[in-house]
Write an enzyme that holds these catalytic residues in place. Structure first.
Site, short mmCIF file in Angstrom:
data_model
loop_
_atom_site.label_atom_id
_atom_site.label_comp_id
_atom_site.label_asym_id
_atom_site.label_seq_id
_atom_site.Cartn_x
_atom_site.Cartn_y
_atom_site.Cartn_z
N ASP A 299 26.54 -42.92 106.81
CA ASP A 299 27.08 -42.93 105.46
C ASP A 299 26.77 -44.25 104.75
OD1 ASP A 299 28.79 -41.57 103.48
OD2 ASP A 299 30.14 -43.27 103.82
N GLU A 346 22.04 -41.54 104.61
CA GLU A 346 22.61 -41.09 103.33
C GLU A 346 22.13 -42.05 102.25
OE1 GLU A 346 24.57 -41.76 100.21
OE2 GLU A 346 26.35 -42.11 101.44
N ASP A 400 31.63 -34.97 98.71
CA ASP A 400 32.06 -35.67 97.49
C ASP A 400 31.78 -34.87 96.23
OD1 ASP A 400 33.15 -37.94 98.69
OD2 ASP A 400 31.26 -39.01 98.71
#
Length: 514
Positions: A299, A346, A400
């Protein structure tokens, strides 16, 4: 890593159906694994699996190494004899089937986990006791600190951050640690038991998935929560002020989701201190995560090249600045210890040539988000399928994002920084690009993702079910009401399974085709 052509589903275990307020690692997890196999999927992606703290976010955990006790299946503890069926029904709240009731789950489940631990220590057979002791010894480097940390949090009412405890235990003075370990020995043992059960149940589920050619993919969030065993046990690795608060904090500058940026509150690493140990903490973190999953989604990858540093007292992210991170040195150190890393980077947000160079240096696939491909996002051209490279992972959306149906029906206000004019232009372009009337936009994006040259295609389960904004998992820059969506068993129909299977096979992503 040379990833094979495949596809999978993003679904966090808390979103599974079940009677006990939130999804867990019991029967429904195995039923979902069967669905993945039946629909020819090769990956089950989950969010971070740690014990959640403030706001129930899996990205703000009490430990970077522990598992979430709320995912432990109580029914499996009944099968082991650590609980009885009556224990589960005696004080069962009227849980919602469509939303995770984390507050009530905590009130209901933690006492039962503690009761199960007491029964285990009183009555477990010698073989089970040996397995438990072996688990504790193998994981002592993080488990001892975590169990004491959680016992201390409970002893201080559950809400106080560690730097609000008595100064001697906040500073981990040896005499205070010894005194509290003795005083809280029962609670510490219960915490270790819950971790033992989590890892046992997860390992069993992982094996079941592997038998069906399903790999597990999970997150490593770049930062850790301030209120965590990691920061309390290793304050020397973080930028903290004299009172133990973050001197500077993590976040991102103004973006798609917020005009004032995102202020996450996580303390920033002292990379100089980590380098002196050969980045041992990070090596241990990768090693620990790879025991749980087969593929890691790293992430906020761009933060490993440079991160947005926000003054500790600021209330928004506007006044932050970019600060260089160790990047290459870190990944080379981890690679030397663990070999090739099955990592997906990511790469969303403010991505510079230096970030791309770091990603490509180690061969990590980047990410493309189809919902961002048709509008004003700076990465839109890269996210249009005709520009993909094979070493990509394409998503219709992430945890998200709004669901695809919600995104398509959105007016823009409140869920992003897009204007009404931006939304209209985005819709018009998407219709032309995709050659569709927009009636089944979720399936249009699923088809485009599966048909692309990207090695991996990951679909949030809400998009497979065709659900709207009510099923959104998270709205960035908000602190409440997130992470609660659950699906119900009746929503998963044979027709959906067959449709997904057919598309997966058409575009040669089924495990049996490789």
């Amino acid at each position: 890593m040379n990833f094979r052509r495949c596809s999978g589903i993003l679904l966090h275990p808390t979103s599974l159906p079940g009677r006990y307020g939130a999804g867990d690692l019991g029967t429904e997890a195995y039923r979902f694994a069967n669905f993945l196999a039946d629909s020819a999927q090769g990956i089950w992606q989950v969010l971070p699996l740690g014990p959640t703290g403030y706001g129930d976010s899996p990205y703000q955990c009490f430990s970077a190494f522990a598992g979430n006790p709320l995912l432990v299946s109580l029914e499996k503890l009944v099968e082991l004899g650590d609980l009885t069926p009556y224990d589960l029904e005696e004080k069962l709240p009227p849980f919602s089937e469509e939303r995770a009731d984390f507050g009530w789950v905590i009130v209901y489940k933690y006492p039962l986990l503690k009761k199960a631990a007491e029964n285990f220590f009183a009555h477990a057979a010698a073989e089970r006791r040996r397995e438990y002791e072996g688990f504790c010894q193998a994981n002592a480097d993080w488990l001892d600190n975590y169990a004491l940390f959680m016992a201390l949090k409970a002893a201080h009412g559950g809400e106080a951050v560690w730097n609000e405890w008595e100064p001697d235990i906040a500073r981990r003075e040896p005499s205070a640690v010894a005194r509290w370990r003795d005083r809280l020995s029962g609670e510490i043992a219960a915490q270790k038991y819950a971790q033992y059960q989590f890892f046992q149940q997860w390992t069993e589920l992982k094996s079941y998935c592997h038998e069906r050619s399903i790999q597990l993919m999970g997150d490593i969030p770049i930062f850790v929560a301030h209120d965590s065993a990691d920061v309390w046990a290793h304050p020397e690795l973080f930028y903290l002020d004299a009172d133990g608060n973050p001197a500077v904090q993590a976040g991102v500058p103004p973006d798609y989701f917020s005009a004032t940026g995102q202020r996450w509150g996580n303390p920033l690493y002292r990379w100089d201190a980590m380098e002196k140990s050969g980045y041992l903490w990070w090596v241990d973190r990768f090693r620990s995560t790879l025991r749980l999953v087969d593929i890691i989604r790293l992430d906020h990858f761009r933060g490993f090249e440079a991160y947005w540093e926000i003054p500790g007292a600021d209330k928004t992210a506007v006044n932050g600045k970019w600060v260089k991170a160790p990047g290459t040195k870190l990944f080379e150190a981890v690679h030397q210890k663990l070999g090739d890393l099955p990592v997906v980077a990511e790469t969303l947000g403010v991505i510079t040539p230096e970030v791309i160079e770091l990603r490509d240096r180690f061969g990590f696939p980047g990410m493309a988000i189809l919902q961002f491909a048709f509008g004003v996002d700076p990465q839109a051209p890269e996210f249009m399928p005709h520009n993909y490279i094979q070493n990509f992972v394409v998503y219709t959306g992430t945890h998200d994002n709004d669901t695809t149906v919600g995104w398509w029906n959105s007016k823009g206000a409140g869920d992003s920084t897009r204007s009404a004019a931006n939304v209209r232009a985005e819709r018009e372009f998407a219709l032309k690009y995709l050659g569709t009337d927009g009636q089944e936009m979720n399936w249009e994006l699923i088809r485009v993702a599966l048909a692309s040259v990207a090695k991996m295609a990951i679909i949030p389960f809400q998009d497979v079910l065709g659900l709207g904004s009510e099923a959104r998992m998270n709205l960035p820059a908000t602190s409440s009401g997130n992470w609660r969506w659950r699906f119900t068993r009746d929503q998963l129909t044979p027709e959906i399974t067959k449709r997904l299977q057919e598309l997966t096979k058409i575009y040669e992503r089924a495990p049996s085709q490789k």
